[in-house]
Design an enzyme around this catalytic site. Structure first.
Site, PDB file in Angstrom:
ATOM      1  CG  ASP A 407      97.332 -27.638 -47.655  1.00  0.00           C
ATOM      2  OD1 ASP A 407      96.158 -27.851 -47.293  1.00  0.00           O
ATOM      3  OD2 ASP A 407      98.305 -28.277 -47.230  1.00  0.00           O
TER       4      ASP A 407
HETATM    5  P1  NDP Z   1      97.995 -30.869 -50.490  1.00  0.00           P
HETATM    6  O1  NDP Z   1      98.901 -31.733 -49.712  1.00  0.00           O
HETATM    7  O2  NDP Z   1      97.445 -29.665 -49.829  1.00  0.00           O
HETATM    8  O3  NDP Z   1      96.734 -31.708 -51.003  1.00  0.00           O
HETATM    9  C1  NDP Z   1      96.890 -32.770 -51.848  1.00  0.00           C
HETATM   10  C2  NDP Z   1      95.535 -33.375 -52.085  1.00  0.00           C
HETATM   11  O4  NDP Z   1      95.715 -34.359 -53.086  1.00  0.00           O
HETATM   12  C3  NDP Z   1      94.958 -34.067 -50.880  1.00  0.00           C
HETATM   13  O5  NDP Z   1      93.969 -33.294 -50.278  1.00  0.00           O
HETATM   14  C4  NDP Z   1      94.433 -35.398 -51.432  1.00  0.00           C
HETATM   15  O6  NDP Z   1      93.043 -35.466 -51.196  1.00  0.00           O
HETATM   16  C5  NDP Z   1      94.701 -35.294 -52.922  1.00  0.00           C
HETATM   17  N1  NDP Z   1      95.169 -36.565 -53.483  1.00  0.00           N
HETATM   18  C6  NDP Z   1      96.056 -37.433 -52.985  1.00  0.00           C
HETATM   19  N2  NDP Z   1      96.210 -38.477 -53.805  1.00  0.00           N
HETATM   20  C7  NDP Z   1      95.407 -38.244 -54.874  1.00  0.00           C
HETATM   21  C8  NDP Z   1      95.121 -38.956 -56.065  1.00  0.00           C
HETATM   22  N3  NDP Z   1      95.690 -40.135 -56.335  1.00  0.00           N
HETATM   23  N4  NDP Z   1      94.245 -38.419 -56.927  1.00  0.00           N
HETATM   24  C9  NDP Z   1      93.649 -37.234 -56.670  1.00  0.00           C
HETATM   25  N5  NDP Z   1      93.877 -36.531 -55.555  1.00  0.00           N
HETATM   26  C10 NDP Z   1      94.750 -37.030 -54.666  1.00  0.00           C
HETATM   27  O7  NDP Z   1      98.769 -30.522 -51.830  1.00  0.00           O
HETATM   28  P2  NDP Z   1      99.106 -29.124 -52.478  1.00  0.00           P
HETATM   29  O8  NDP Z   1      99.986 -29.463 -53.631  1.00  0.00           O
HETATM   30  O9  NDP Z   1      97.883 -28.311 -52.698  1.00  0.00           O
HETATM   31  O10 NDP Z   1      99.941 -28.361 -51.372  1.00  0.00           O
HETATM   32  C11 NDP Z   1     101.230 -28.769 -50.975  1.00  0.00           C
HETATM   33  C12 NDP Z   1     101.342 -28.747 -49.461  1.00  0.00           C
HETATM   34  O11 NDP Z   1     102.617 -29.289 -49.106  1.00  0.00           O
HETATM   35  C13 NDP Z   1     101.280 -27.341 -48.888  1.00  0.00           C
HETATM   36  O12 NDP Z   1     100.686 -27.369 -47.616  1.00  0.00           O
HETATM   37  C14 NDP Z   1     102.745 -26.977 -48.759  1.00  0.00           C
HETATM   38  O13 NDP Z   1     102.980 -25.983 -47.790  1.00  0.00           O
HETATM   39  C15 NDP Z   1     103.309 -28.313 -48.333  1.00  0.00           C
HETATM   40  N6  NDP Z   1     104.726 -28.341 -48.613  1.00  0.00           N
HETATM   41  C16 NDP Z   1     105.195 -28.332 -49.893  1.00  0.00           C
HETATM   42  C17 NDP Z   1     106.534 -28.231 -50.126  1.00  0.00           C
HETATM   43  C18 NDP Z   1     107.099 -28.115 -51.487  1.00  0.00           C
HETATM   44  O14 NDP Z   1     108.296 -27.852 -51.599  1.00  0.00           O
HETATM   45  N7  NDP Z   1     106.314 -28.320 -52.534  1.00  0.00           N
HETATM   46  C19 NDP Z   1     107.478 -28.190 -49.039  1.00  0.00           C
HETATM   47  C20 NDP Z   1     106.880 -28.200 -47.752  1.00  0.00           C
HETATM   48  C21 NDP Z   1     105.555 -28.305 -47.565  1.00  0.00           C
HETATM   49  P3  NDP Z   1      92.264 -36.873 -51.250  1.00  0.00           P
HETATM   50  O15 NDP Z   1      92.932 -37.750 -50.244  1.00  0.00           O
HETATM   51  O16 NDP Z   1      90.868 -36.505 -50.914  1.00  0.00           O
HETATM   52  O17 NDP Z   1      92.404 -37.382 -52.649  1.00  0.00           O
END
Ligand code: NDP
Length: 481
Positions: A407
């Site tokens: 994201d």
């Molecule tokens: P995202 O949640 O957008 O994406 C994380 C990605 O990591 C997934 O698409 C997943 O894809 C991949 N993933 C998961 N496990 C693994 C793994 N073992 N190895 C490689 N890839 C992996 O994360 P971002 O950090 O980009 O964004 C954070 C999101 O959380 C935002 O939407 C934000 O608004 C929200 N959020 C964050 C807060 C905070 O305080 N940090 C608070 C509130 C909300 P796949 O399954 O294909 O591997």
């Protein structure tokens, strides 16, 4: 005062509280920078030990031996939790801590009312400031306790989805009204008119707590998972407010100061998180987040446009790179890839490549999530660049390695007004020469939406677990250098 501190003047207690309050403020200041955060934590904890210790001994609540035993049991539970709970589970742990803080405030305020004014037949007039503070502590504390339990349950996957129903806001308003009326009744104090003995209205306090408990559940149940960390931050702030109001009931200045600091810092954090996600607090609490499931649209965006790559090919890209930006996200935390990522950066730097980490404020699942993990892997703080600092540098960057982020690098935040993340500031990684995105599949991130970045002409997908992929890249790099 009696017990071990008997005979000391009252000014000693006030001075100890002043020292504790100073330690809280210094601790908070330390937590504003990753380098001093751990020390800040220790300084605040020392302040809390001093405040609790002096209160318990001064008012002879427990003997020093029992106090020591309680501290040891608490420390053992805290250590066990800290070692056992994964970093990705921290938000729900923090949620539980907030909840217990709020619950304790509601119970202590009620117990104080009963203790001081609840004896059968008493018609003593209770000071208005005490009843008003107790009513507030009861409402805020109970909302915090039950709201936090629901929030922690949702974050841990024990409770799923957001429960919405017609007339939702009306129901919440009625329950809030019951709590506020009960609070008003407590403050007006029928007992003071000689009509009702004081002890008879003490149960009204528990009615207030009950109504607020229902309100706590109703408030959090409709909120979707994506907004839950913001709710946890808000509940953190509320737990501080509950503690501060209980401080007024107990006439305890240390509790008032500590509670106010938690309340204020929690609210600042809530505001920062809302801004980073481009959401208003009212939107989070009453609006609901559109969590779109990946569907046909996703296939359309990606179909025939996604280029996958391998660690060998990425290593070749790095061979000629002069500037590399690494963008970590939630997946780096899940895969515990921070050490491999740090090693890759170290190897590149040793070969004269300029390497920085682009850290989005809401990358991961809690504020500072990426900074904590990278600091654990000994990445120098100077290499961690915030969004505003790193964004203008992408056009002059040869390779961006996005690992486990989604994201926070989604260009539709800027291009698609209908997107749930429209307007959210994101990292402009696509402006670099080449982008390598490492994740396990094309699955969406937290917001549940497709990411056009994956289909860009200069994006290569390195599919795989973050740690395994980064380790493979490190091995490949070492083999060729
Ligand atoms: P995202 O949640 O957008 O994406 C994380 C990605 O990591 C997934 O698409 C997943 O894809 C991949 N993933 C998961 N496990 C693994 C793994 N073992 N190895 C490689 N890839 C992996 O994360 P971002 O950090 O980009 O964004 C954070 C999101 O959380 C935002 O939407 C934000 O608004 C929200 N959020 C964050 C807060 C905070 O305080 N940090 C608070 C509130 C909300 P796949 O399954 O294909 O591997």
């Amino acid at each position: 005062m009696a017990g071990v501190l008997g005979g000391l003047p009252d000014s000693v207690l006030s001075f100890a509280y002043l020292v504790a309050a100073t330690l809280f403020v210094l601790g908070l200041r330390g937590m504003t920078h990753p380098r001093t955060a751990a020390r800040g934590n220790l300084v605040s904890a020392a302040g809390m030990v001093l405040a609790v210790g002096i209160t318990v001994l001064w008012f002879d609540i427990l003997s020093p031996l029992v106090l020591l035993a309680a501290l040891l049991v608490g420390a053992a539970i805290g250590t066990w939790l800290a070692v056992r709970v994964e970093t990705t589970e921290m938000p729900q742990l923090v949620g539980l801590f907030n909840g217990f803080g709020g619950g304790a405030s509601a119970l202590v305020a009620g117990a104080e009312l009963v203790d001081r004014f609840g004896s059968v037949g008493s018609t003593a007039i209770v000071p208005y400031d005490v009843t008003a503070a107790a009513a507030l502590a009861g409402i805020i504390g109970a909302v915090t306790f039950w709201g936090s339990l629901v929030a922690a349950g949702k974050l841990h996957g024990l409770l799923e989805g957001s429960i919405r129903y017609s007339g939702e806001q009306g129901v919440k308003l009625v329950v809030l009204l019951v709590a506020v009326l009960a609070g008003g009744y407590l403050v007006v104090q029928p007992g003071s008119f000689g009509a009702v003995p004081t002890a008879d209205w003490v149960p009204v306090y528990w009615l207030l707590v009950f109504a607020a408990s229902v309100l706590g559940v109703l408030l959090v149940v409709p909120i979707g998972g994506a907004d839950m960390p913001v709710v946890i931050a808000l509940l953190n702030s509320l737990s501080g407010l509950a503690a501060a109001t209980t401080g007024f009931v107990l006439d305890n200045s240390a509790l008032i100061i500590a509670g106010t600091l938690v309340g204020a810092s929690g609210f600042i954090l809530t505001t920062i998180m809302c801004r980073s996600m481009n959401r208003s607090l009212a939107d989070v609490l009453f609006g609901g987040f559109e969590e779109s499931a990946p569907g046909g649209e996703e296939v359309d965006i990606y179909e025939g446009h996604v280029m996958s790559t391998s660690p060998e090919e990425v290593e070749m890209l790095l061979d000629t790179a002069r500037r590399v930006v690494i963008v970590p996200g939630y997946g780096m935390a899940v895969g515990q890839a921070q050490h491999a990522v740090a090693e890759l950066a170290e190897l590149l730097v040793a070969d004269g490549v300029e390497v920085v980490f682009g850290i989005h404020p809401v990358a991961g699942r809690m504020p500072g999530h990426m900074n904590v993990l990278l600091a654990e892997a000994n990445v120098p703080y100077e290499q961690m660049k915030e969004l505003e600092e790193v964004n203008p540098t992408f056009p002059g960057t040869d390779v961006v390695i996005v690992t486990g982020a989604n994201d926070v690098v989604n260009p539709s935040a800027l291009t698609d007004e209908s997107s749930p993340i429209a307007g959210m500031p994101v990292l402009h990684v696509w402006e670099a020469e080449t982008v390598v995105v490492n994740k396990r599949s094309l699955s969406p991130g937290y917001a549940g939406i497709p990411n056009p970045l994956f289909a860009n002409d200069n994006t290569y997908m390195l599919f795989g677990d973050a740690r395994e992929s980064m380790q493979a890249l490190v091995s490949e790099y070492k083999r060729n250098h």
